[in-house]
Design a protein around this motif. Structure first.
Motif, PDB file in Angstrom:
ATOM      1  N   ILE A  59       0.834  -1.190   0.000  1.00 25.83           N
ATOM      2  CA  ILE A  59       0.000   0.000   0.000  1.00 25.83           C
ATOM      3  C   ILE A  59       0.876   1.249   0.000  1.00 25.83           C
ATOM      4  O   ILE A  59       1.987   1.238   0.535  1.00 25.83           O
ATOM      5  CB  ILE A  59      -1.007   0.030   1.172  1.00 25.83           C
ATOM      6  N   ILE A  60       0.386   2.296  -0.627  1.00 23.37           N
ATOM      7  CA  ILE A  60       1.094   3.566  -0.687  1.00 23.37           C
ATOM      8  C   ILE A  60       0.388   4.542   0.236  1.00 23.37           C
ATOM      9  O   ILE A  60      -0.831   4.669   0.203  1.00 23.37           O
ATOM     10  CB  ILE A  60       1.166   4.095  -2.141  1.00 23.37           C
ATOM     11  N   PHE A  61       1.169   5.196   1.068  1.00 23.64           N
ATOM     12  CA  PHE A  61       0.634   6.134   2.041  1.00 23.64           C
ATOM     13  C   PHE A  61       0.773   7.571   1.556  1.00 23.64           C
ATOM     14  O   PHE A  61       1.727   7.915   0.871  1.00 23.64           O
ATOM     15  CB  PHE A  61       1.390   6.020   3.369  1.00 23.64           C
ATOM     16  N   GLY A  62      -0.180   8.410   1.970  1.00 26.59           N
ATOM     17  CA  GLY A  62      -0.004   9.844   1.854  1.00 26.59           C
ATOM     18  C   GLY A  62       0.884  10.342   2.979  1.00 26.59           C
ATOM     19  O   GLY A  62       1.261   9.578   3.882  1.00 26.59           O
ATOM     20  N   SER A  63       1.201  11.618   2.932  1.00 23.06           N
ATOM     21  CA  SER A  63       2.103  12.173   3.947  1.00 23.06           C
ATOM     22  C   SER A  63       1.386  12.535   5.242  1.00 23.06           C
ATOM     23  O   SER A  63       2.025  12.851   6.234  1.00 23.06           O
ATOM     24  CB  SER A  63       2.837  13.386   3.390  1.00 23.06           C
ATOM     25  N   GLY A  64       0.054  12.464   5.231  1.00 20.91           N
ATOM     26  CA  GLY A  64      -0.688  12.638   6.478  1.00 20.91           C
ATOM     27  C   GLY A  64      -1.117  14.060   6.752  1.00 20.91           C
ATOM     28  O   GLY A  64      -0.555  15.021   6.212  1.00 20.91           O
ATOM     29  N   TYR A  67       7.373  -2.095   6.696  1.00 22.18           N
ATOM     30  CA  TYR A  67       7.347  -0.720   6.230  1.00 22.18           C
ATOM     31  C   TYR A  67       8.333   0.071   7.076  1.00 22.18           C
ATOM     32  O   TYR A  67       8.698  -0.347   8.175  1.00 22.18           O
ATOM     33  CB  TYR A  67       5.941  -0.110   6.401  1.00 22.18           C
ATOM     34  N   ARG A  68       8.755   1.215   6.566  1.00 20.08           N
ATOM     35  CA  ARG A  68       9.584   2.072   7.393  1.00 20.08           C
ATOM     36  C   ARG A  68       9.126   3.523   7.240  1.00 20.08           C
ATOM     37  O   ARG A  68       8.473   3.895   6.262  1.00 20.08           O
ATOM     38  CB  ARG A  68      11.065   1.941   7.041  1.00 20.08           C
ATOM     39  N   GLN A  69       9.480   4.310   8.235  1.00 22.06           N
ATOM     40  CA  GLN A  69       9.137   5.736   8.227  1.00 22.06           C
ATOM     41  C   GLN A  69      10.335   6.518   8.741  1.00 22.06           C
ATOM     42  O   GLN A  69      10.636   6.476   9.945  1.00 22.06           O
ATOM     43  CB  GLN A  69       7.892   6.003   9.071  1.00 22.06           C
ATOM     44  N   ILE A  70      11.006   7.197   7.839  1.00 24.87           N
ATOM     45  CA  ILE A  70      12.074   8.121   8.235  1.00 24.87           C
ATOM     46  C   ILE A  70      11.410   9.327   8.883  1.00 24.87           C
ATOM     47  O   ILE A  70      10.326   9.750   8.457  1.00 24.87           O
ATOM     48  CB  ILE A  70      12.923   8.512   7.018  1.00 24.87           C
ATOM     49  N   LEU A  71      12.045   9.866   9.905  1.00 22.68           N
ATOM     50  CA  LEU A  71      11.461  10.961  10.681  1.00 22.68           C
ATOM     51  C   LEU A  71      10.948  12.081   9.784  1.00 22.68           C
ATOM     52  O   LEU A  71      11.690  12.606   8.943  1.00 22.68           O
ATOM     53  CB  LEU A  71      12.506  11.502  11.659  1.00 22.68           C
ATOM     54  N   GLU A 126       6.756   4.086   4.165  1.00 22.94           N
ATOM     55  CA  GLU A 126       7.157   3.512   2.871  1.00 22.94           C
ATOM     56  C   GLU A 126       7.157   1.982   2.931  1.00 22.94           C
ATOM     57  O   GLU A 126       7.652   1.393   3.894  1.00 22.94           O
ATOM     58  CB  GLU A 126       8.596   3.925   2.531  1.00 22.94           C
ATOM     59  N   PHE A 127       6.686   1.380   1.878  1.00 30.07           N
ATOM     60  CA  PHE A 127       6.681  -0.075   1.757  1.00 30.07           C
ATOM     61  C   PHE A 127       8.099  -0.594   1.555  1.00 30.07           C
ATOM     62  O   PHE A 127       8.878  -0.037   0.780  1.00 30.07           O
ATOM     63  CB  PHE A 127       5.805  -0.463   0.570  1.00 30.07           C
ATOM     64  N   PHE A 161       8.159  -0.643  10.811  1.00 29.25           N
ATOM     65  CA  PHE A 161       6.878  -1.209  11.221  1.00 29.25           C
ATOM     66  C   PHE A 161       6.662  -2.557  10.544  1.00 29.25           C
ATOM     67  O   PHE A 161       6.808  -2.684   9.334  1.00 29.25           O
ATOM     68  CB  PHE A 161       5.721  -0.283  10.837  1.00 29.25           C
ATOM     69  N   CYS A 162       6.285  -3.511  11.331  1.00 28.23           N
ATOM     70  CA  CYS A 162       5.828  -4.795  10.824  1.00 28.23           C
ATOM     71  C   CYS A 162       4.307  -4.735  10.736  1.00 28.23           C
ATOM     72  O   CYS A 162       3.646  -4.078  11.555  1.00 28.23           O
ATOM     73  CB  CYS A 162       6.275  -5.892  11.788  1.00 28.23           C
ATOM     74  N   ALA A 163       3.732  -5.406   9.752  1.00 24.75           N
ATOM     75  CA  ALA A 163       2.277  -5.469   9.633  1.00 24.75           C
ATOM     76  C   ALA A 163       1.883  -6.862   9.160  1.00 24.75           C
ATOM     77  O   ALA A 163       2.699  -7.591   8.588  1.00 24.75           O
ATOM     78  CB  ALA A 163       1.762  -4.417   8.654  1.00 24.75           C
ATOM     79  N   SER A 164       0.645  -7.217   9.408  1.00 30.48           N
ATOM     80  CA  SER A 164       0.146  -8.488   8.901  1.00 30.48           C
ATOM     81  C   SER A 164      -1.305  -8.335   8.481  1.00 30.48           C
ATOM     82  O   SER A 164      -2.002  -7.404   8.913  1.00 30.48           O
ATOM     83  CB  SER A 164       0.291  -9.598   9.958  1.00 30.48           C
ATOM     84  N   SER A 165      -1.750  -9.225   7.602  1.00 30.10           N
ATOM     85  CA  SER A 165      -3.144  -9.223   7.178  1.00 30.10           C
ATOM     86  C   SER A 165      -3.571 -10.657   6.912  1.00 30.10           C
ATOM     87  O   SER A 165      -2.749 -11.525   6.610  1.00 30.10           O
ATOM     88  CB  SER A 165      -3.351  -8.351   5.936  1.00 30.10           C
TER      89      SER A 165
END
Lengths: 110, 115
Positions: A98-103, B35-39, B44-45, B91-95
């Motif tokens: 999934i692609i996220f927006g920046s929020g 997924y990861r999120q840089i500050l 991002e996937f 972040f880890c996720a599951s479905s």
């Protein structure tokens, strides 16, 4: 190119002041549009999935709606505990990511 | 309510060192993700995983990254030789299924700091 764009970046409201957050998307073969809530230092928390134009979903003070090009997250009479970043996301055509927006960072003042 | 559990919550490592981030997905879920999120940036996937193999990966997920499901409950992300730019929340996720009606369930994340 598949894209999800959110506006505004930040929104400050007084407690009880209703408003809407916007998410526009260009994703081919849309397989759903997700809304998540993210608190600082935490992972995204699932709120809603919308699949077709005209669909609406509600949860407490939140209502999500979907058109062919946009989704809106309406917040009615918000409380300080609604303060968070609200993320819009859509699956890519492959559906396994999934692609996220920046929020939108929402702050509710008491 | 079922949760995705990630450990550690925070990891500091020296540049060039290997790190392993651990996740316990929800028990009846079949699809797993990192997924990861840089500050200050978007989530991002990185990679999706199903039936003991990678389903899809992003350009970020290069040869320095690998994933594994070593047993019936854990799902790990390994970074072989960390770089400063790997500093992020992971972040880890599951479905239960692909494109799950209920979205993906995310863990609380591991904050990785590379110094």
């Amino acid at each position: 190119e598949d894209q999800v764009t959110q506006s505004p970046e930040a929104l400050r409201l007084q407690e009880g002041e209703s408003s809407s957050l916007n998410c526009s998307y260009t994703v081919s073969g849309l397989r759903g549009l997700f809304w998540y809530r993210q608190d600082p230092g935490k992972g995204p928390e699932f709120l809603f999935t919308l699949y077709s134009a005209g669909e609406e979903k509600e949860k407490e003070r939140l209502k999500a709606t979907l058109t062919k090009k946009e989704s809106f997250l309406h917040i009615t009479a918000p409380k300080p505990e609604d303060s968070a970043t609200y993320l819009c996301a859509a699956p890519y055509s492959s559906a396994s990511k999934i692609i996220f927006g920046s929020g939108t960072r929402l702050s509710i003042r008491p | 309510e079922p949760e995705v559990t990630q450990t550690p919550s925070h990891q500091v490592t020296q540049m060039g060192q290997e790190v392993i981030l651990r996740c316990v997905p929800i028990s009846n879920h079949l699809y797993f993700y990192w997924y990861r999120q840089i500050l200050g940036q978007k989530v991002e996937f990185l990679v999706s995983f199903y039936n003991n193999e990678i389903s899809e990966k992003s350009e970020i997920f290069d040869d320095q990254f690998s994933v594994e499901r070593p047993d019936g409950s854990n799902f790990t992300l390994k970074i072989r030789s960390t770089k400063l730019e790997d500093s992020a929340m992971y972040f880890c996720a599951s479905s239960e299924v692909i494109g799950d009606n209920y979205g993906y369930t995310f863990g609380s994340g591991t904050r990785l700091t590379v110094v």
